[in-house]
Design a protein around this motif. Structure first.
Motif, PDB file in Angstrom:
ATOM      1  N   SER A 425       5.569   0.420 -47.734  1.00  0.00           N
ATOM      2  CA  SER A 425       6.543  -0.305 -48.561  1.00  0.00           C
ATOM      3  C   SER A 425       6.314  -1.813 -48.525  1.00  0.00           C
ATOM      4  O   SER A 425       6.622  -2.529 -49.482  1.00  0.00           O
ATOM      5  N   ALA A 426       5.751  -2.312 -47.408  1.00  0.00           N
ATOM      6  CA  ALA A 426       5.526  -3.761 -47.280  1.00  0.00           C
ATOM      7  C   ALA A 426       4.209  -4.205 -47.893  1.00  0.00           C
ATOM      8  O   ALA A 426       4.030  -5.402 -48.176  1.00  0.00           O
ATOM      9  N   LEU A 427       3.278  -3.264 -48.115  1.00  0.00           N
ATOM     10  CA  LEU A 427       1.937  -3.650 -48.549  1.00  0.00           C
ATOM     11  C   LEU A 427       1.908  -4.409 -49.877  1.00  0.00           C
ATOM     12  O   LEU A 427       1.188  -5.420 -49.977  1.00  0.00           O
ATOM     13  N   SER A 432       0.434  -9.463 -52.464  1.00  0.00           N
ATOM     14  CA  SER A 432       0.807 -10.572 -53.338  1.00  0.00           C
ATOM     15  C   SER A 432       0.718 -11.898 -52.597  1.00  0.00           C
ATOM     16  O   SER A 432       0.234 -12.905 -53.134  1.00  0.00           O
ATOM     17  N   ASP A 433       1.181 -11.913 -51.324  1.00  0.00           N
ATOM     18  CA  ASP A 433       1.093 -13.133 -50.520  1.00  0.00           C
ATOM     19  C   ASP A 433      -0.357 -13.568 -50.326  1.00  0.00           C
ATOM     20  O   ASP A 433      -0.644 -14.769 -50.198  1.00  0.00           O
ATOM     21  N   ALA A 434      -1.278 -12.586 -50.284  1.00  0.00           N
ATOM     22  CA  ALA A 434      -2.696 -12.896 -50.091  1.00  0.00           C
ATOM     23  C   ALA A 434      -3.400 -13.223 -51.403  1.00  0.00           C
ATOM     24  O   ALA A 434      -4.624 -13.436 -51.416  1.00  0.00           O
ATOM     25  N   GLY A 435      -2.650 -13.238 -52.520  1.00  0.00           N
ATOM     26  CA  GLY A 435      -3.233 -13.573 -53.813  1.00  0.00           C
ATOM     27  C   GLY A 435      -3.916 -12.421 -54.504  1.00  0.00           C
ATOM     28  O   GLY A 435      -4.773 -12.620 -55.378  1.00  0.00           O
ATOM     29  N   ILE A 436      -3.558 -11.177 -54.116  1.00  0.00           N
ATOM     30  CA  ILE A 436      -4.183  -9.994 -54.709  1.00  0.00           C
ATOM     31  C   ILE A 436      -3.132  -9.266 -55.538  1.00  0.00           C
ATOM     32  O   ILE A 436      -2.075  -8.863 -55.012  1.00  0.00           O
ATOM     33  N   GLY A 438      -2.537  -7.140 -59.746  1.00  0.00           N
ATOM     34  CA  GLY A 438      -3.199  -6.446 -60.844  1.00  0.00           C
ATOM     35  C   GLY A 438      -3.726  -5.085 -60.449  1.00  0.00           C
ATOM     36  O   GLY A 438      -3.228  -4.440 -59.509  1.00  0.00           O
ATOM     37  N   PRO A 439      -4.770  -4.602 -61.126  1.00  0.00           N
ATOM     38  CA  PRO A 439      -5.304  -3.250 -60.880  1.00  0.00           C
ATOM     39  C   PRO A 439      -5.769  -3.032 -59.434  1.00  0.00           C
ATOM     40  O   PRO A 439      -5.588  -1.947 -58.885  1.00  0.00           O
ATOM     41  N   LEU A 440      -6.376  -4.045 -58.813  1.00  0.00           N
ATOM     42  CA  LEU A 440      -6.840  -3.878 -57.437  1.00  0.00           C
ATOM     43  C   LEU A 440      -5.675  -3.613 -56.497  1.00  0.00           C
ATOM     44  O   LEU A 440      -5.739  -2.725 -55.632  1.00  0.00           O
ATOM     45  N   ALA A 441      -4.599  -4.353 -56.651  1.00  0.00           N
ATOM     46  CA  ALA A 441      -3.421  -4.139 -55.818  1.00  0.00           C
ATOM     47  C   ALA A 441      -2.847  -2.746 -56.028  1.00  0.00           C
ATOM     48  O   ALA A 441      -2.433  -2.070 -55.062  1.00  0.00           O
ATOM     49  N   ALA A 471      -4.065  -8.562 -45.413  1.00  0.00           N
ATOM     50  CA  ALA A 471      -2.802  -8.062 -45.946  1.00  0.00           C
ATOM     51  C   ALA A 471      -2.436  -6.721 -45.329  1.00  0.00           C
ATOM     52  O   ALA A 471      -1.265  -6.460 -45.014  1.00  0.00           O
ATOM     53  N   VAL A 472      -3.444  -5.851 -45.152  1.00  0.00           N
ATOM     54  CA  VAL A 472      -3.197  -4.552 -44.523  1.00  0.00           C
ATOM     55  C   VAL A 472      -2.712  -4.744 -43.088  1.00  0.00           C
ATOM     56  O   VAL A 472      -1.776  -4.066 -42.628  1.00  0.00           O
ATOM     57  N   GLY A 473      -3.351  -5.678 -42.368  1.00  0.00           N
ATOM     58  CA  GLY A 473      -2.901  -5.962 -40.996  1.00  0.00           C
ATOM     59  C   GLY A 473      -1.480  -6.478 -40.949  1.00  0.00           C
ATOM     60  O   GLY A 473      -0.698  -6.099 -40.064  1.00  0.00           O
ATOM     61  N   SER A 474      -1.105  -7.332 -41.894  1.00  0.00           N
ATOM     62  CA  SER A 474       0.264  -7.853 -41.939  1.00  0.00           C
ATOM     63  C   SER A 474       1.269  -6.741 -42.229  1.00  0.00           C
ATOM     64  O   SER A 474       2.354  -6.698 -41.644  1.00  0.00           O
ATOM     65  N   ALA A 475       0.898  -5.812 -43.149  1.00  0.00           N
ATOM     66  CA  ALA A 475       1.770  -4.676 -43.441  1.00  0.00           C
ATOM     67  C   ALA A 475       1.909  -3.782 -42.216  1.00  0.00           C
ATOM     68  O   ALA A 475       3.008  -3.276 -41.923  1.00  0.00           O
ATOM     69  N   PHE A 476       0.796  -3.589 -41.487  1.00  0.00           N
ATOM     70  CA  PHE A 476       0.859  -2.798 -40.255  1.00  0.00           C
ATOM     71  C   PHE A 476       1.808  -3.443 -39.252  1.00  0.00           C
ATOM     72  O   PHE A 476       2.594  -2.755 -38.593  1.00  0.00           O
ATOM     73  N   LEU A 477       1.744  -4.765 -39.116  1.00  0.00           N
ATOM     74  CA  LEU A 477       2.625  -5.462 -38.172  1.00  0.00           C
ATOM     75  C   LEU A 477       4.093  -5.284 -38.546  1.00  0.00           C
ATOM     76  O   LEU A 477       4.950  -5.169 -37.658  1.00  0.00           O
TER      77      LEU A 477
END
Length: 537
Positions: A425-427, A432-436, A438-441, A471-477
């Protein structure tokens, strides 16, 4: 008569040695597998849910069959059950050693779990039989607890050293020679013992208990991966509820119950059982999350993860040895409550950990966590065994361990579900915070929702690899902090339960004061524990 004590000492020493080797074999896979989860996930391309079953495939059958093993040993011979446990542990390790699929790894872990179910209650019951005196038995249980924690301590380091030179399967080699060596020595030297009562296996109780535990853990894992409103999850939880109720009815009506419910008339047994279940739910679940944190967020190899986990288990090992020597001079209530509060405090301090937290900053928090664990393990086990009549020691040991393992099985399931749900849910916000965007996100979010955080690597990232994994690491945290909060709440609840239920007046049989008083009684006087649960109940 004069030759009896010298003959008894070697037999007592052999029993202690075999009990320690048995619990070492039973618990060695716990941390060796925990620190290898990242390597296993990478090699077998598993989801977070499948990965949590690697741990639960071991713990779940241990919880389901530990009561049966305790009663079977009491009735048919503890040595037989002990030897069977060693062989099953060796067979499970061999199956996992040759695994090339997640299914075979689950099978090997399940066999090892059944072996551990046979070893845990019988090792404690063997000690109880060889050392009937409460005060002296506490020292032996202290050694037993040290071997348990020693297995947790060295398991991770051994796995780290192995994975530094070869593939993950070889972490399962180590238990095989240890189990076979213990089998050979025990076959010749270990004395047989049984409980002084007759009985038979309680099949209705065994079936309903195994069904309830399996359905509950399955429902929690599947609910965390998908939704708790899914039909299969609702059915699983309903089966768990009905089977649990049927277990209680079956045990109340059985002439030879697998778990005599009269044991819960002992406040000491009830308190330590509840505390063990709640504590292990929080702690084993957090170890699962902590191992993933070291691998996925701090990008440590297995040996680096193992050294950090060793700070916890090593500190627990040292304190457990001291606790076994002083537990009859310090009230168990004080030791257990203080230890649980230290664990709670350590978990709360870890809320500030992130990807850049240094080893030095983490080390004192992990050591504090281990100190708290060490203060709890030995007195909790000793009080559970000492608070019931001597003939029921095997059943009490099995019951306490069973509820402990139920908590341990639910831990990775509950906290793994919370971790995945919160991180997924946080990813989007973290991307977005990391500037990613659109389709990649969208592709990353879908991949993680279907396959867990590790699935982000299946999406072509190009030049944005560093941003995505940050970003994945931040979501994991975010998910880990939720797990830390839940674990801290559970251990604090366990501390409250210990403080309330182990008060001196309520726990007459387990306190050091009454142990001293009962030792001074004449042989004809009834023991305090006999007033709680009559012999032959």
């Amino acid at each position: 008569m004069s030759q009896s004590p010298p003959a008894a000492e070697p037999r007592r020493g052999t029993t202690l040695l075999m009990a320690c080797l048995g619990v070492f074999v039973a618990y060695l896979p716990v941390t060796s597998v925990s620190v290898s989860l990242t390597a296993i996930q990478s090699a077998l391309s598993t989801t977070t849910s499948q990965l949590s079953w690697v741990s639960d495939a071991f713990v779940l059958p241990m919880a389901a069959f530990i009561l049966t093993a305790g009663v079977f040993g009491d009735v048919h011979g503890r040595k037989k059950v002990y030897l069977t446990g060693l062989l099953l542990s060796a067979a499970g390790a061999a199956t996992s050693l040759t695994a090339h699929s997640i299914g075979q790894l689950w099978t090997g872990q399940a066999l090892s779990g059944i072996g551990a179910a046979a070893l845990l209650p019988t090792t404690l019951a063997l000690i109880s039989h060889a050392v009937p005196d409460h005060r002296e038995r506490g020292k032996f249980i202290g050694f037993w607890a040290m071997c348990l924690l020693g297995a947790l301590a060295v398991g991770g380091v051994i796995a780290g050293l192995i994975l530094g030179h070869t593939e993950w399967r070889w972490i399962f080699l180590v238990p095989i020679p240890v189990a076979l060596a213990a089998f050979g020595v025990s076959l010749r030297l270990l004395p047989e013992s049984r409980a002084p009562r007759t009985g038979r296996l309680d099949w209705p109780g065994q079936i309903t208990a195994a069904l309830a535990i399996t359905a509950l853990v399955y429902g929690v894992i599947q609910g965390g991966e998908g939704s708790f409103a899914d039909a299969q999850v609702v059915v699983a939880l309903a089966v768990a509820l009905v089977s649990g109720a049927a277990f209680v009815v079956a045990e109340r009506r059985s002439a030879h119950p697998m778990l005599d419910l009269a044991l819960f008339r002992s406040p000491g047994f009830t308190a330590t059982t509840l505390v063990a279940m709640v504590m292990f739910l929080g702690m084993i679940g957090f170890f699962f999350v902590l191992s993933l944190y070291f691998g996925m967020v701090q990008h440590l190899d297995t040996l680096g993860t193992a050294w950090r986990m060793l700070l916890i288990t090593g500190a627990a090992l040292l304190v457990s040895g001291v606790a076994g020597r002083v537990m009859y001079r310090i009230a168990p209530r004080l030791m257990i409550t203080t230890g649980l509060l230290l664990v709670t405090a350590a978990l709360l301090t870890l809320l500030g950990a992130d990807a850049s937290t240094s080893f030095g900053s983490l080390s004192w928090r992990l050591v504090l966590l281990g100190l708290g664990m060490g203060m709890v393990t030995t007195p909790m086990t000793a009080v559970a065994v000492a608070s019931v009549p001597h003939p029921l020691a095997g059943m009490a040991a099995a019951g306490n361990n069973a509820f402990r393992q139920v908590g341990g099985a639910l831990g990775p399931a509950v906290l793994g579900a919370l971790l995945t749900s919160r991180a997924v849910s946080a990813l989007p916000d973290r991307l977005s915070d990391a500037g990613i965007d659109g389709p990649l996100a969208d592709r990353l979010t879908d991949a993680v929702r279907d396959g867990g955080l590790g699935a982000a690597g299946s999406v072509p990232l190009g030049a944005r690899t560093g941003q995505v994994w940050g970003a994945v690491g931040s979501a994991f945290l975010d998910g880990m902090r939720l797990c830390l909060t839940v674990s801290a709440a559970l251990t604090f609840l366990a501390a409250v339960l210990a403080f309330v239920l182990l008060r001196p007046r309520a726990n007459r049989t387990g306190s050091a004061k009454v142990v001293r008083e009962s030792a001074a009684q004449t042989p004809s006087a009834p023991r305090p524990s006999d007033a709680v649960v009559p012999d032959g109940a």
